[in-house]
Scaffold this motif. Structure first.
Motif, PDB file in Angstrom:
ATOM      1  N   LYS A   1       0.874  -1.169   0.000  1.00  0.00           N
ATOM      2  CA  LYS A   1       0.000   0.000   0.000  1.00  0.00           C
ATOM      3  C   LYS A   1       0.911   1.219   0.000  1.00  0.00           C
ATOM      4  O   LYS A   1       1.766   1.359   0.869  1.00  0.00           O
ATOM      5  N   LEU A   2       0.723   2.085  -0.996  1.00  0.00           N
ATOM      6  CA  LEU A   2       1.541   3.279  -1.126  1.00  0.00           C
ATOM      7  C   LEU A   2       0.662   4.496  -1.341  1.00  0.00           C
ATOM      8  O   LEU A   2      -0.404   4.401  -1.941  1.00  0.00           O
ATOM      9  N   LYS A   3       1.142   5.634  -0.894  1.00  0.00           N
ATOM     10  CA  LYS A   3       0.487   6.901  -1.227  1.00  0.00           C
ATOM     11  C   LYS A   3       1.382   7.564  -2.266  1.00  0.00           C
ATOM     12  O   LYS A   3       2.550   7.846  -2.011  1.00  0.00           O
ATOM     13  N   ILE A   4       0.837   7.798  -3.446  1.00  0.00           N
ATOM     14  CA  ILE A   4       1.602   8.384  -4.547  1.00  0.00           C
ATOM     15  C   ILE A   4       1.610   9.897  -4.364  1.00  0.00           C
ATOM     16  O   ILE A   4       0.561  10.526  -4.326  1.00  0.00           O
ATOM     17  N   SER A   5       2.803  10.461  -4.280  1.00  0.00           N
ATOM     18  CA  SER A   5       2.910  11.911  -4.095  1.00  0.00           C
ATOM     19  C   SER A   5       3.056  12.656  -5.419  1.00  0.00           C
ATOM     20  O   SER A   5       2.714  13.825  -5.511  1.00  0.00           O
ATOM     21  N   ASP A   6       3.563  11.989  -6.441  1.00  0.00           N
ATOM     22  CA  ASP A   6       3.786  12.647  -7.731  1.00  0.00           C
ATOM     23  C   ASP A   6       3.127  11.824  -8.835  1.00  0.00           C
ATOM     24  O   ASP A   6       3.749  10.970  -9.451  1.00  0.00           O
ATOM     25  N   TRP A   7       1.836  12.104  -9.093  1.00  0.00           N
ATOM     26  CA  TRP A   7       1.096  11.343 -10.093  1.00  0.00           C
ATOM     27  C   TRP A   7       1.640  11.564 -11.499  1.00  0.00           C
ATOM     28  O   TRP A   7       1.585  10.665 -12.341  1.00  0.00           O
ATOM     29  N   SER A   8       2.167  12.725 -11.756  1.00  0.00           N
ATOM     30  CA  SER A   8       2.737  13.006 -13.077  1.00  0.00           C
ATOM     31  C   SER A   8       3.885  12.044 -13.373  1.00  0.00           C
ATOM     32  O   SER A   8       3.974  11.472 -14.460  1.00  0.00           O
ATOM     33  N   LYS A   9       4.733  11.841 -12.406  1.00  0.00           N
ATOM     34  CA  LYS A   9       5.859  10.911 -12.577  1.00  0.00           C
ATOM     35  C   LYS A   9       5.372   9.459 -12.610  1.00  0.00           C
ATOM     36  O   LYS A   9       5.850   8.652 -13.395  1.00  0.00           O
ATOM     37  N   GLU A  10       4.416   9.146 -11.764  1.00  0.00           N
ATOM     38  CA  GLU A  10       3.885   7.780 -11.673  1.00  0.00           C
ATOM     39  C   GLU A  10       3.280   7.317 -13.004  1.00  0.00           C
ATOM     40  O   GLU A  10       3.444   6.180 -13.412  1.00  0.00           O
ATOM     41  N   LEU A  11       2.577   8.220 -13.687  1.00  0.00           N
ATOM     42  CA  LEU A  11       1.890   7.857 -14.928  1.00  0.00           C
ATOM     43  C   LEU A  11       2.639   8.328 -16.178  1.00  0.00           C
ATOM     44  O   LEU A  11       2.083   8.361 -17.271  1.00  0.00           O
ATOM     45  N   GLU A  12       3.914   8.650 -16.027  1.00  0.00           N
ATOM     46  CA  GLU A  12       4.713   9.155 -17.140  1.00  0.00           C
ATOM     47  C   GLU A  12       4.773   8.183 -18.317  1.00  0.00           C
ATOM     48  O   GLU A  12       4.774   8.586 -19.475  1.00  0.00           O
TER      49      GLU A  12
ATOM     50  N   LEU B   1      -0.056  -1.257 -21.584  1.00  0.00           N
ATOM     51  CA  LEU B   1      -0.458  -0.303 -20.560  1.00  0.00           C
ATOM     52  C   LEU B   1      -1.978  -0.236 -20.522  1.00  0.00           C
ATOM     53  O   LEU B   1      -2.613  -0.016 -21.555  1.00  0.00           O
ATOM     54  N   SER B   2      -2.538  -0.418 -19.359  1.00  0.00           N
ATOM     55  CA  SER B   2      -3.995  -0.360 -19.198  1.00  0.00           C
ATOM     56  C   SER B   2      -4.319   0.656 -18.112  1.00  0.00           C
ATOM     57  O   SER B   2      -3.657   0.691 -17.069  1.00  0.00           O
ATOM     58  N   TYR B   3      -5.334   1.473 -18.367  1.00  0.00           N
ATOM     59  CA  TYR B   3      -5.736   2.498 -17.407  1.00  0.00           C
ATOM     60  C   TYR B   3      -7.254   2.555 -17.347  1.00  0.00           C
ATOM     61  O   TYR B   3      -7.911   2.708 -18.382  1.00  0.00           O
ATOM     62  N   TYR B   4      -7.784   2.393 -16.146  1.00  0.00           N
ATOM     63  CA  TYR B   4      -9.218   2.486 -15.901  1.00  0.00           C
ATOM     64  C   TYR B   4      -9.399   3.534 -14.802  1.00  0.00           C
ATOM     65  O   TYR B   4      -9.067   3.268 -13.639  1.00  0.00           O
ATOM     66  N   PRO B   5      -9.856   4.751 -15.155  1.00  0.00           N
ATOM     67  CA  PRO B   5      -9.843   5.868 -14.216  1.00  0.00           C
ATOM     68  C   PRO B   5     -10.607   5.641 -12.915  1.00  0.00           C
ATOM     69  O   PRO B   5     -10.308   6.285 -11.923  1.00  0.00           O
ATOM     70  N   ASP B   6     -11.536   4.720 -12.902  1.00  0.00           N
ATOM     71  CA  ASP B   6     -12.296   4.497 -11.675  1.00  0.00           C
ATOM     72  C   ASP B   6     -11.774   3.351 -10.824  1.00  0.00           C
ATOM     73  O   ASP B   6     -12.305   3.080  -9.759  1.00  0.00           O
TER      74      ASP B   6
ATOM     75  N   ALA C   1      -4.149  -0.506  -7.822  1.00  0.00           N
ATOM     76  CA  ALA C   1      -5.581  -0.248  -7.627  1.00  0.00           C
ATOM     77  C   ALA C   1      -5.740   1.082  -6.910  1.00  0.00           C
ATOM     78  O   ALA C   1      -4.978   1.413  -5.994  1.00  0.00           O
ATOM     79  N   PHE C   2      -6.709   1.868  -7.339  1.00  0.00           N
ATOM     80  CA  PHE C   2      -6.979   3.153  -6.710  1.00  0.00           C
ATOM     81  C   PHE C   2      -7.894   2.956  -5.513  1.00  0.00           C
ATOM     82  O   PHE C   2      -8.946   2.329  -5.629  1.00  0.00           O
ATOM     83  N   LEU C   3      -7.496   3.472  -4.391  1.00  0.00           N
ATOM     84  CA  LEU C   3      -8.306   3.412  -3.179  1.00  0.00           C
ATOM     85  C   LEU C   3      -8.861   4.809  -2.924  1.00  0.00           C
ATOM     86  O   LEU C   3      -8.107   5.740  -2.702  1.00  0.00           O
TER      87      LEU C   3
END
Length: 118
Positions: A5-16, A86-91, A115-117
């Motif tokens: 379980k992680l809290k992403i602080s930089d989404w721009s870098k994470e989804l680069e 690469l797969s992305y499901y915004p919800d 997974a997004f929490l």
């Protein structure tokens, strides 16, 4: 398999990796064949110089908003071939699956699912 379980602080870098697969580059204009299907669209390129080989958009039937994106990126040269899916499901999640085949070495594969929490 490993779970964290992680809290992403930089989404721009994470989804680069997704941003790098942008097919709207001026140099690629007209290089993608577009086909429509009931729940979305598919963009395909067979141009050797374009690493993004396919991008699929999936729409919600009721609102026509995007419910998912799948991108296939392939890089090939004389020494190696790598394929990223690469797969992305915004919800719900994003996923990166990679297959790498390097000359004279064994094939390597890995997959990351986040997974997004909310």
């Amino acid at each position: 398999s490993e779970t964290r379980k992680l809290k992403i602080s930089d989404w721009s870098k994470e989804l680069e990796i997704f941003k790098d697969a942008d097919i709207n580059k001026a140099a690629w204009k007209g290089m993608f064949e577009i086909s429509k299907k009931a729940d979305g669209q598919i963009y395909r390129s067979s141009n050797e110089k374009i690493p993004v080989k396919e991008l699929q958009l999936y729409y919600r039937e009721d609102t026509k908003t995007i419910k998912g994106v799948q991108i296939i990126v392939r890089n090939t040269n004389m020494l190696y071939t790598s394929t990223d899916t690469l797969s992305y499901y915004p919800d719900s999640l994003y996923q990166v699956s990679k297959s790498q085949n390097i000359l004279l070495l064994s094939k390597k594969k890995y997959q990351i699912t986040a997974a997004f929490l909310f």
